[in-house]
Design an enzyme around this catalytic site. Structure first.
Site, mmCIF file in Angstrom:
data_model
loop_
_atom_site.group_PDB
_atom_site.id
_atom_site.type_symbol
_atom_site.label_atom_id
_atom_site.label_comp_id
_atom_site.label_asym_id
_atom_site.label_seq_id
_atom_site.Cartn_x
_atom_site.Cartn_y
_atom_site.Cartn_z
ATOM 1 N N SER A 196 147.332 -1.275 -0.628
ATOM 2 C CA SER A 196 148.504 -1.458 1.130
ATOM 3 C C SER A 196 148.305 -3.375 1.433
ATOM 4 O O SER A 196 147.363 -3.709 1.159
ATOM 5 C CB SER A 196 147.832 -0.315 2.043
ATOM 6 O OG SER A 196 148.258 -0.920 3.373
ATOM 7 N N TYR A 228 141.609 2.943 8.438
ATOM 8 C CA TYR A 228 142.326 2.511 6.595
ATOM 9 C C TYR A 228 142.487 0.991 6.107
ATOM 10 O O TYR A 228 141.761 1.751 5.462
ATOM 11 C CB TYR A 228 143.558 3.532 7.796
ATOM 12 C CG TYR A 228 144.588 2.830 6.554
ATOM 13 C CD1 TYR A 228 143.898 3.925 5.016
ATOM 14 C CD2 TYR A 228 145.330 2.160 5.950
ATOM 15 C CE1 TYR A 228 145.347 4.177 4.353
ATOM 16 C CE2 TYR A 228 146.525 2.200 4.905
ATOM 17 C CZ TYR A 228 146.883 3.107 4.495
ATOM 18 O OH TYR A 228 147.638 2.619 3.368
#
Ligand code: NAP
Length: 277
Positions: free
Chosen positions: A138, A151
């Site tokens: 990401s 995350y």
């Protein structure tokens, strides 16, 4: 013979689009998912287009499930050319208020899940002396934002693991690739979890979380389609010498260069302002 690709988390979003994209371009795809009852959408397209996609159960958190799925694939297809570690979810909350169990579960899927599947596939790829491992990271694997600590940390860890693997596996002709999407239009936000303690109205972080949450939401509407990620994966795995990192989408193209070239203090102030903090 078609190259064989194994994808985790293929019932939804990037995993589903990538399964279709590769199968339409000559790959035989093993589209795996933890819950086969969620296979309907994929199954319908596979049947109507007669795509070379096999559907199998694979929960990246579960040793037995992973071993069983890989054995099933090798028995039927005989090899695995591409592994796409895609399964993952988001967990929100200030680092202080996320319980250790919640932190661990986030890492179990987003980080240890990747190691589990990769370790199961590598003996075959080493024996073949070829293969590609694609890890879906990401933009948040390269830069942090507040209230996404678990995350972000899991994706930072994934970036480190991927760099390591890239060196270790090069002598076996196995390529390691990181895909770094920004906002992508999938069920990711809907499926993201909020830490238990973060749900309390008297959370000391409530006011800051609301402010930054509103700013983040604004950008979600400009999310890129999942097919953009699928196309990038295809480009990377069909390239004779793929790069390590492939940023995808607007945030990745804009913010990552800013992070790289701006003085750290200035970048930090800009980000705080953007997030309303
Ligand atoms: N969408 C974005 O903006 C974005 C941006 C950057 C990176 N990413 C990354 O892209 C990847 C795919 O996410 P997405 O956007 O496509 O979201 P999504 O639509 O929510 O898909 C996530 C997939 O992961 C699966 N999954 C979760 N835990 C699993 C487990 N233990 N075992 C097997 N599968 C599991 C989900 O299955 P269930 O349906 O059973 O939960 C689902 O199929 C993730 O790694 C995510 O971090 C997404």
């Amino acid at each position: 013979m078609n190259p064989i690709a194994l994808i985790t988390g293929s019932n939804s979003g990037i995993g589903l689009e990538t399964a279709l994209y590769l199968a339409r371009r000559g790959f035989t795809v093993w589209a795996t998912m933890r819950n086969l009852q969620k296979a309907d959408e994929l199954r319908k397209i596979v049947e109507s287009e007669r795509l070379p996609i096999e559907i199998a159960q694979l929960d990246v958190d579960d040793d037995t499930s992973v071993k069983h799925a890989v054995a099933q694939i090798l028995q039927k297809s005989g090899r695995i050319d591409v592994l796409i570690n895609n399964a993952g979810y988001g967990l929100r909350g200030a680092a202080e208020e996320v319980s250790l169990d919640e932190w661990r579960r986030q890492f179990e899927t987003n980080f240890f899940g990747v190691i589990r599947v990769t370790q199961a596939v590598l003996p075959q790829m080493r024996a073949q002396r070829s293969g590609a491992i694609v890890n879906i990271s990401s933009v948040l694997g390269r830069m942090a934002i507040p209230f996404s600590g678990p995350y972000t940390s899991s994706k930072f860890a994934l970036e480190g693991l991927s760099e390591t693997l890239r060196y270790e596996l090069a002598p076996f002709n196995i390529k390691v690739i990181l895909i770094e999407p920004g906002f992508i239009a999938t069920k990711f936000q809907e499926n993201a979890q909020l830490a238990q303690a973060a749900q309390r109205e008297d959370s000391p972080y409530a006011i800051f979380k609301q402010a930054s949450g509103r700013r983040v939401q604004r950008n979600i509407y400009r999310a890129a389609p999942a097919e953009t990620v699928a196309a990038t994966i295809y480009r990377a795995i069909t390239h004779p010498s793929p790069k390590l990192r492939y940023p995808v989408g607007r945030e990745a193209r804009l913010v990552l260069p800013l992070r790289r070239f701006l003085p750290a203090g200035l970048f930090e102030r800009l980000l705080m302002k953007q997030l309303g903090l």
